[in-house]
Design an enzyme around this catalytic site. Structure first.
Site, PDB file in Angstrom:
ATOM      1  N   TYR A  45       0.808  -1.222   0.000  1.00 12.40           N
ATOM      2  CA  TYR A  45       0.000   0.000   0.000  1.00 12.40           C
ATOM      3  C   TYR A  45       0.841   1.272   0.000  1.00 12.40           C
ATOM      4  CZ  TYR A  45      -4.191  -2.823   0.955  1.00 12.40           C
ATOM      5  OH  TYR A  45      -5.223  -3.723   0.882  1.00 12.40           O
ATOM      6  N   ASP A  78      -5.480  -5.762   6.240  1.00 14.00           N
ATOM      7  CA  ASP A  78      -6.678  -5.166   5.661  1.00 14.00           C
ATOM      8  C   ASP A  78      -7.696  -6.267   5.347  1.00 14.00           C
ATOM      9  OD1 ASP A  78      -8.392  -3.369   4.526  1.00 14.00           O
ATOM     10  OD2 ASP A  78      -7.261  -3.096   2.678  1.00 14.00           O
ATOM     11  N   ASP A  95     -11.493  -7.644   7.627  1.00 13.36           N
ATOM     12  CA  ASP A  95     -12.873  -7.747   7.124  1.00 13.36           C
ATOM     13  C   ASP A  95     -13.415  -9.141   7.428  1.00 13.36           C
ATOM     14  OD1 ASP A  95     -12.630  -5.191   6.031  1.00 13.36           O
ATOM     15  OD2 ASP A  95     -13.767  -5.737   4.240  1.00 13.36           O
ATOM     16  N   ASP A 124      -2.575 -17.604   4.263  1.00 14.84           N
ATOM     17  CA  ASP A 124      -3.675 -18.438   3.747  1.00 14.84           C
ATOM     18  C   ASP A 124      -4.209 -19.363   4.850  1.00 14.84           C
ATOM     19  OD1 ASP A 124      -1.151 -19.514   3.587  1.00 14.84           O
ATOM     20  OD2 ASP A 124      -1.399 -20.430   1.622  1.00 14.84           O
ATOM     21  N   LYS A 152       3.793 -14.546   4.728  1.00 21.78           N
ATOM     22  CA  LYS A 152       3.857 -15.529   3.641  1.00 21.78           C
ATOM     23  C   LYS A 152       5.329 -15.646   3.242  1.00 21.78           C
ATOM     24  CE  LYS A 152       1.753 -18.172   0.581  1.00 21.78           C
ATOM     25  NZ  LYS A 152       1.050 -19.419   0.931  1.00 21.78           N
TER      26      LYS A 152
END
Ligand code: ATP
Length: 339
Positions: free
Chosen positions: A123, A225, A229, A201, A168
């Site tokens: 970002y 982010d 959610d 994941d 990751k």
């Protein structure tokens, strides 16, 4: 002490959920010995249409001057507003609690905090397009990784003393590799904290399968982010999700969700996300200014929210039939003991 609050209503449902949250603030000022000077500023899509700028200088200065900022969601201009503000004011820690309150349709029991690095990663905005290729640069620094790990440790010490580093590093060997290494190193300074790690994941699966196994999730910008959610949905929906963008001396609080253009103007948006953002702001201000009354207010506000939810004071997204502003009015009555 009178706290100056910069308030940005934002786009879409932003003004509606702001109105309900302002009603709550009014009750709190009436019922307790705390006082706020709320100053309103513009930012976002509507602001761009009116002033030609999504983030005018006056807004930036207002935020700089205030003791804290509350911001509603903004639409298409989010990258020009919130992403910019995070970098401009170095609001490096994004704190996103996910907790299932009673009376909600939670998928599973959950009570965790996502601690998301807020200033770099993908970002950062370093994106280029040429010759039919688009390239994005992911920036992860030791400095930012260390200070966000420290923030996670601080919160873990107040809770179950457990941090899960989510990354990751098996694929993103350099960027996630550095984040993981530095986070582990920083957290090793707190022997009382249990530290484990998980690939992003696997973490997204575990958030649904056994969310109760998490306490603090420490992760990079984009992973945080997305996972927040998901965690919000496990807890009962985006309309309940609040967050804080915290820097050394400044903080900005906002709902996790966007401007929800599909329901804007209908008076049915869930304002609890904004009201819980208010609660997070009280807590931050109280700790920062050693204000015991305000700390007490933040606890009372949370208990009133629980009481309201138990009474079924809910908007349609939560299975209720209350309108946005009525949530504010009912909380107003509950806070002042007449509800
Ligand atoms: P944006 O482009 O501003 O991010 P969006 O619609 O893509 O907006 P969200 O605003 O996060 O994304 O909304 C996702 C879904 O959740 C939408 O269907 C929206 O109506 C719903 N939603 C989000 N916030 C709330 C809320 N406070 N109350 C009720 N529903 C909400």
């Amino acid at each position: 002490m009178k706290y100056e609050i910069a308030w940005i209503k934002g786009d879409g449902i932003g003004p509606e959920i702001s109105e309900a949250a302002l009603k709550v603030l009014e009750a709190i000022e009436k019922g307790f010995n705390v006082s706020f000077d709320v100053k309103f500023y513009l930012a976002g899509d509507d602001c761009l249409n009116i002033t030609g700028k999504a983030l005018p200088e006056e807004t930036v200065e207002g935020i700089r001057r205030a003791h804290a900022t509350i911001k509603g969601p903004v639409g298409e201009t989010a990258a020009d507003v919130i992403v910019k503000l995070r970098q401009m004011f170095d609001l490096y820690a994004n704190i996103r609690p996910a907790k299932n309150y009673p009376g909600l349709n939670a998928i599973k029991d959950i009570d965790l905090i996502i601690v998301r690095e807020n200033t770099e990663g993908l970002y950062k905005g370093f994106e280029y397009e040429f010759d039919g290729k688009a390239i994005g640069i992911r920036v992860i620094t030791e400095r930012a990784s260390r200070r966000i790990a420290r923030e996670a440790a601080k919160l873990a010490l107040q809770r179950k003393k457990k941090v899960t580093i989510v990354h990751k590093a098996n694929v993103l060997r350099k960027t996630c590799g550095l984040f993981r290494r530095v986070a582990r190193d920083e957290l090793s300074k707190y022997p009382e904290i249990e530290v484990n790690e998980m690939y992003v994941d696997a973490a997204s699966m575990a958030l649904i399968r056994n969310p109760e196994s998490f306490d603090i999730i420490l992760t990079t910008n984009m992973f945080g982010d997305i996972l927040s959610d998901e965690a919000a949905q496990v807890a009962g929906g985006l309309g309940m999700a609040a967050s804080g963008n915290i820097g050394e001396d400044m903080a900005l609080f906002e709902p996790v969700h966007g401007s929800a253009p599909d329901i804007a103007g209908k008076g049915i948006a869930n304002p609890y996300s904004m009201i819980l953002s208010l609660k997070m702001m009280f807590e931050w201000l109280a700790n920062r200014h050693n204000d015991k009354e305000l700390l007490n207010v933040s606890k009372i506000l949370e208990s009133k929210i629980v009481e309201a939810l138990k009474k079924g004071i809910k908007t349609p997204d939560l299975g209720g039939s209350y309108r946005t502003i009525d949530i504010g009015s009912r909380l107003y009555d509950l806070i002042l003991g007449s509800g």
